[in-house]
Structures are given as structure tokens and as C-alpha cells.
Design a protein around this motif. Structure first.
Motif, PDB file in Angstrom:
ATOM      1  N   ALA A 153     -13.764   0.595  16.679  1.00  0.00           N
ATOM      2  CA  ALA A 153     -12.702   0.245  15.731  1.00  0.00           C
ATOM      3  C   ALA A 153     -12.941   0.919  14.385  1.00  0.00           C
ATOM      4  N   ILE A 154     -11.869   1.348  13.751  1.00  0.00           N
ATOM      5  CA  ILE A 154     -11.953   2.017  12.450  1.00  0.00           C
ATOM      6  C   ILE A 154     -11.511   1.047  11.369  1.00  0.00           C
TER       7      ILE A 154
ATOM      8  N   VAL B 201      -7.518  -3.170   8.754  1.00  0.00           N
ATOM      9  CA  VAL B 201      -7.346  -2.982   7.311  1.00  0.00           C
ATOM     10  C   VAL B 201      -7.883  -4.218   6.600  1.00  0.00           C
TER      11      VAL B 201
ATOM     12  N   TYR C 101      -7.441  -0.203  14.685  1.00  0.00           N
ATOM     13  CA  TYR C 101      -7.678   0.016  13.258  1.00  0.00           C
ATOM     14  C   TYR C 101      -7.594  -1.331  12.548  1.00  0.00           C
TER      15      TYR C 101
ATOM     16  N   CYS D 157      -3.817  -5.957   9.886  1.00  0.00           N
ATOM     17  CA  CYS D 157      -3.978  -5.983   8.427  1.00  0.00           C
ATOM     18  C   CYS D 157      -4.541  -7.314   7.952  1.00  0.00           C
TER      19      CYS D 157
ATOM     20  N   GLN E  38      -7.152   2.486  20.737  1.00  0.00           N
ATOM     21  CA  GLN E  38      -7.358   2.755  19.305  1.00  0.00           C
ATOM     22  C   GLN E  38      -7.073   1.502  18.486  1.00  0.00           C
TER      23      GLN E  38
ATOM     24  N   CYS F   1     -10.496   0.257   7.595  1.00  0.00           N
ATOM     25  CA  CYS F   1      -9.871   1.016   6.512  1.00  0.00           C
ATOM     26  C   CYS F   1      -9.715   0.151   5.261  1.00  0.00           C
TER      27      CYS F   1
ATOM     28  N   ALA G 200       1.726   4.032  15.435  1.00  0.00           N
ATOM     29  CA  ALA G 200       0.986   2.815  15.104  1.00  0.00           C
ATOM     30  C   ALA G 200       1.875   1.588  15.242  1.00  0.00           C
TER      31      ALA G 200
ATOM     32  N   VAL H 170      -2.870  -1.598  14.631  1.00  0.00           N
ATOM     33  CA  VAL H 170      -3.389  -1.779  13.277  1.00  0.00           C
ATOM     34  C   VAL H 170      -3.257  -3.256  12.898  1.00  0.00           C
TER      35      VAL H 170
ATOM     36  N   ARG I 133      -1.915   3.436  18.512  1.00  0.00           N
ATOM     37  CA  ARG I 133      -2.968   2.674  17.822  1.00  0.00           C
ATOM     38  C   ARG I 133      -2.417   1.320  17.383  1.00  0.00           C
TER      39      ARG I 133
ATOM     40  N   GLN J  17      -4.325   4.477   4.669  1.00  0.00           N
ATOM     41  CA  GLN J  17      -5.430   5.164   5.340  1.00  0.00           C
ATOM     42  C   GLN J  17      -5.357   4.959   6.856  1.00  0.00           C
ATOM     43  N   ALA J  18      -5.016   3.754   7.288  1.00  0.00           N
ATOM     44  CA  ALA J  18      -4.954   3.457   8.722  1.00  0.00           C
ATOM     45  C   ALA J  18      -3.831   4.216   9.415  1.00  0.00           C
TER      46      ALA J  18
END
Length: 252
Positions: A70-71, A46, A44, A20, A42, A73, A121, A18, A16, A78-79
Motif C-alpha cells: 500500500a502507498i 491518504v 492508496y 482518505c 493497488q 500519501c 482511481a 484510494v 486503484r 498525490q494519490a
């Protein structure tokens, strides 16, 4: 269970990206495009400043599906939930820092764990200042892209592209293997351990939360280097539990 009957793992599916606190939505779209070209899906985010956003969609150019899945967070913690390894991208060596690897070696480390069926990640900081020290505390390893020392500035999406390329190349070298019997502890399991450890150190008078100095970061980085397995975290937490509430000696 026989080897043939065990589920096979595709390393790229365990990775994934991530991002930020990304300030420019176009960088999110460009990062999604970079990911999809290398087969990583994946994403993510933030606390992005603006997402969803039409500029992100425009810059994705065929990778809008990654934006849709996309998720978003509220925190890096959490991510990283469920991750056995978090690799922070840094443009410079930090004081009191983790192990630092070139991007290619970090990608190889990531894929060796992903090939065992565990989530990994790659964590990128803001466009202007990169990852904060607090964000770095949630990573177990740092990676750096070797750039021209006279001009080391690299766009966020370009950095994502470089790492995704290295991940794809490393995944191609990784044999497809069944999940390992002794998986690494996930990020959330490590956070639970760190909380338990700090509570114990406070109780025995070793750690003063009102004057922490750099002890908290040093302790985290000791265990980050160890790459603790799930079972090892359970053992350590059992030790902490008895440290807080010792059993009386037998026969008394």
C-alpha cells in the motif's frame, strides 16, 4: 506497430482504490481483503490515522500483501498522480456537483478507460462524513451505491467490496485492447492546467482569489465533464500562455 505487436492491457491492473483519512485500521485491512477477492491490487491511503497496524493485518485475512505494498500519501492529489479518471464515492447528491452515476455504470466507465491502459482511481472518504468538497474537486465523476433509502448506511469495507465486484464484472465484459492513441490527461496534468488557468483568470481580472465564491469549483467541474485528453490540455495551456503574454500582430 501491428496490432499483434502492441502490449495488451489487463483492466484490473489499471485500477486503484484510494481511502482518505481512514480512522479505523480494521477497515483498511477489510478493504484490502475485499480488493484481493476481486483481483484488484493497488491500494492508496491518504493520511490514515493508524497504519501500519496489527488490527489492519488481522482484518486483511490473507490479503496482508496488499497492505505491505500500500502507498501512503500526504494528499489526495498525490494519490491520484498519473490517473486519467478519479471517481468519488458519495452517499448523496451534492450541491453544485459532478455527474453522478450508479455504481455499476461508474464501474463500466472506469473499466472502459482502464482497458485502454490508463490508471483509474476509486476514491472513498472517511467512515463518518465521506468525501469533503475539496476532495470531490479532485474527482471527475461521482458514483453512488443504490441502497435502501430507509437505511443507507454502508460500512467502508462493504462499499469497497461492492465497487470491486462491479469493477470485476465490468472488466470481464471489456475486451483486452492495446493502449489508445489519444490518452486522457492524468490527474496531475489536470491540476497543472487548473493552476495555470486560475493564474490567467486572476491576471486578466476575471477571478478574484479573495472572493472566489464557487467559481473555482464550477470551472473544475466544467472541465471534469469534458474528460480532456493529454493533447487537449496542451492546447488549452498554449492558449493560456498566449493569453498572459500575447504575441504582437505580424507586421508590426
Amino acid at each position: 506497430m501491428s496490432l499483434e505487436a502492441q502490449p495488451l492491457v489487463r483492466p484490473l491492473d489499471q485500477l486503484r482504490i484510494v481511502l482518505c483519512q481512514t480512522s479505523h485500521p480494521g477497515n483498511i485491512g477489510a478493504a484490502a481483503r475485499a480488493m484481493k477477492t476481486m483481483g484488484i491490487h493497488q491500494l492508496y491511503l491518504v493520511k490514515p490515522e493508524a497504519f501500519p497496524h496489527e488490527h489492519a493485518t488481522a482484518m486483511a485475512t490473507g490479503a496482508a500483501d496488499l497492505l505491505q505494498t500500500a502507498i501512503v500519501c500526504d494528499s489526495l492529489e498525490q494519490a491520484l498522480n498519473g490517473c486519467a479518471l478519479a471517481i468519488g464515492l458519495s452517499a448523496r447528491k451534492r450541491q453544485l456537483s459532478h455527474e453522478l452515476l450508479p455504481a455499476r455504470e461508474a464501474a463500466q466507465r472506469a473499466c472502459s478507460i482502464a482497458a485502454q491502459g490508463q490508471q483509474v482511481a476509486l476514491v472513498f472518504g472517511t467512515e463518518m462524513s465521506g468525501l469533503s468538497n475539496d476532495e470531490l474537486d479532485h474527482c471527475q465523476l461521482l458514483a453512488m451505491i443504490p441502497t435502501n433509502p430507509a437505511f443507507s448506511s454502508l460500512n467502508l469495507a462493504a462499499a469497497v467490496q461492492v465497487l470491486c465486484y462491479e469493477l470485476r464484472m465490468s472488466a470481464g465484459l471489456s475486451t483486452v485492447t492495446p493502449a489508445v492513441a489519444n490518452p486522457l490527461a492524468t490527474s496531475d496534468e489536470l491540476e497543472g492546467f487548473y493552476t495555470h488557468l486560475e493564474q490567467t483568470l486572476i491576471k486578466i481580472g476575471f477571478f478574484d482569489p479573495n472572493d472566489p465564491k464557487k467559481l473555482r469549483q464550477r470551472i473544475r467541474r466544467i472541465y471534469a465533464r469534458a474528460q480532456l485528453e493529454k493533447e487537449e490540455v496542451n492546447i488549452l495551456r498554449g492558449i493560456l500562455k498566449l493569453t498572459q503574454n500575447p504575441r504582437p500582430p505580424e507586421g508590426l
